[in-house]
Design a protein around this motif. Structure first.
Motif, PDB file in Angstrom:
ATOM      1  N   SER A 200      15.735  55.518 -26.333  1.00 24.89           N
ATOM      2  CA  SER A 200      15.577  54.174 -25.759  1.00 24.89           C
ATOM      3  C   SER A 200      14.429  53.424 -26.404  1.00 24.89           C
ATOM      4  N   GLY A 202      13.673  54.007 -29.721  1.00 23.59           N
ATOM      5  CA  GLY A 202      13.890  54.014 -31.163  1.00 23.59           C
ATOM      6  C   GLY A 202      13.309  55.218 -31.862  1.00 23.59           C
ATOM      7  N   CYS A 284      24.674  43.631 -37.825  1.00 26.66           N
ATOM      8  CA  CYS A 284      24.700  45.043 -37.443  1.00 26.66           C
ATOM      9  C   CYS A 284      23.555  45.835 -38.081  1.00 26.66           C
ATOM     10  N   LEU A 288      16.707  48.002 -34.213  1.00 24.94           N
ATOM     11  CA  LEU A 288      16.450  48.242 -32.795  1.00 24.94           C
ATOM     12  C   LEU A 288      15.545  49.454 -32.731  1.00 24.94           C
ATOM     13  N   GLY A 289      14.296  49.234 -32.330  1.00 19.17           N
ATOM     14  CA  GLY A 289      13.324  50.325 -32.367  1.00 19.17           C
ATOM     15  C   GLY A 289      13.033  50.767 -33.786  1.00 19.17           C
ATOM     16  N   MET A 293      20.934  48.873 -36.081  1.00 19.45           N
ATOM     17  CA  MET A 293      21.880  49.140 -35.007  1.00 19.45           C
ATOM     18  C   MET A 293      23.098  49.917 -35.491  1.00 19.45           C
ATOM     19  N   TYR A 296      22.769  53.753 -35.266  1.00 23.59           N
ATOM     20  CA  TYR A 296      23.029  54.332 -33.946  1.00 23.59           C
ATOM     21  C   TYR A 296      24.537  54.525 -33.738  1.00 23.59           C
TER      22      TYR A 296
END
Length: 356
Positions: A200, A202, A284, A288-289, A293, A296
């Motif tokens: 959560s 990263g 894309c 994120l962190g 993305m 992930y």
């Protein structure tokens, strides 16, 4: 060419219960502690036997799930209530838990791969113990094995209002070590707490499968670690290669032998509603962190069994191709599907004839 500058791993966060603790050393000696507690309660008045305590233990497991219930004062409070018919004074409960802690201190073992691994990691990485549990018990473990000589930070749920997967313990350790989330990796045996909480923020994650339990992942197939190991001895080599070269997580697990082996990822939109963020980038690939993305998504798909992924391309298609490359980093066979397409449905339909 897309360049994702993966941060170097500077710190390793490690869970306690069942990750470094060999719980079987306690489990094999249940009746020793049950006998001590039964004797204590009997001396206070009402009769109590080890079998009575064991039955309460089994009731807890049936009602709340298998866990190390004897580790926690709430279990012993229930033992007192059910065997005495009333709640003993808190001082009695403290004495009962103190008996358990003495037993724990002389009985608990570390897994054989713990010290040898952290001794290898210590010269190169900062180490943090990030664990849920009663602080008094965990400090007994730390004291017995002198773990404070190895760990630069202790983040224990019993010393705070929070427990994993809440991000607090992870954030606390990151702040104490003065590093960013992308510079740390979390190692733990629980998907629901260790992997979810770290991801959560990263952080990179490594799942330790000591006990072959897939319960958490089966219930939540999108909780996917970056790597899956059977022993902590595998960690130094993983860190040496860096996260982008780690093998696909859970590749040898029954979950990955799913009937679903192909997937479609739509990653061609312009992301016009994101304004300047996608002016020179594909949406894309936004971080994120600190992690794109798309990374992930691909790792989640490989963890549930997908080995061939169709990437529907459009806006900045070359950047997506550059990141995925030949797919070996993720253990996949990528298929790049480029338009022109009249819309999303048309783009997906173009892949269907090739889907298994």
């Amino acid at each position: 060419t897309y360049r994702w500058e993966q941060k170097l791993i500077k710190a390793v966060f490690i869970d306690a219960n069942r990750t470094i603790e060999d719980y079987s050393s306690i489990e094999k000696n249940h009746f020793e502690i049950f006998n001590l507690i039964a004797e204590y309660i009997s001396n206070k008045g009402p009769h109590c036997s080890p079998d009575m305590i064991n039955q309460i233990y089994l009731q807890f497991a049936a009602s709340y799930g298998a866990s190390s219930w004897e580790y926690h004062p709430i279990f012993w409070r229930s033992v007192v209530r059910q065997t005495c018919g009333r709640v003993l004074y808190n001082s009695y409960l403290r004495e009962i838990y103190a008996l358990f802690l003495e037993f724990y201190e002389k009985t608990i073992k570390l897994h054989e791969d713990v010290i040898i691994t952290i001794e290898k990691l210590k010269p190169r990485y900062r180490l943090a113990l990030v664990a849920n549990g009663n602080a008094e018990r965990l400090h007994r473990l730390i004291s017995v094995y002198k773990l404070d000589n190895y760990f630069d930070c202790l983040a224990i749920s019993g010393e705070s209002p929070f427990s994993k997967p809440d991000p607090f313990l992870f954030k606390y350790a990151l702040k104490e070590l003065n590093i960013e989330s992308g510079e740390a990796v979390m190692i733990g045996d629980r998907f629901a707490t260790d992997i979810t909480g770290a991801r959560s923020l990263g952080m990179r994650t490594i799942h330790l499968s000591r006990y072959d339990s897939m319960e958490d992942l089966n219930n939540n197939p999108w909780i996917c670690p970056d790597a899956d190991i059977r022993s902590l001895k595998e960690v130094p080599a993983l860190l040496e290669h860096g996260p982008t070269l780690w093998p696909s997580s859970l590749g040898d697990n029954p979950t990955s032998r799913s009937a679903i082996t192909d997937a479609i990822v739509v990653c061609g939109g312009k992301g016009s509603r994101m304004g300047s963020l996608t002016l020179n980038n594909q949406k894309c690939l936004l971080p994120l962190g600190g992690i794109p993305m798309l990374d992930y998504i691909v790792r989640a798909l490989t963890a549930v069994g997908c080995r061939r992924i169709f990437f529907i391309l459009g806006h900045y298609s070359s950047l997506v191709k550059s990141m995925i490359g030949d797919g070996k980093t993720y253990g996949i066979e990528p298929v790049f599907q480029e338009g022109p397409f009249s819309g999303t449905l048309h783009s997906i339909a173009s892949c269907l004839p090739s889907i298994k």
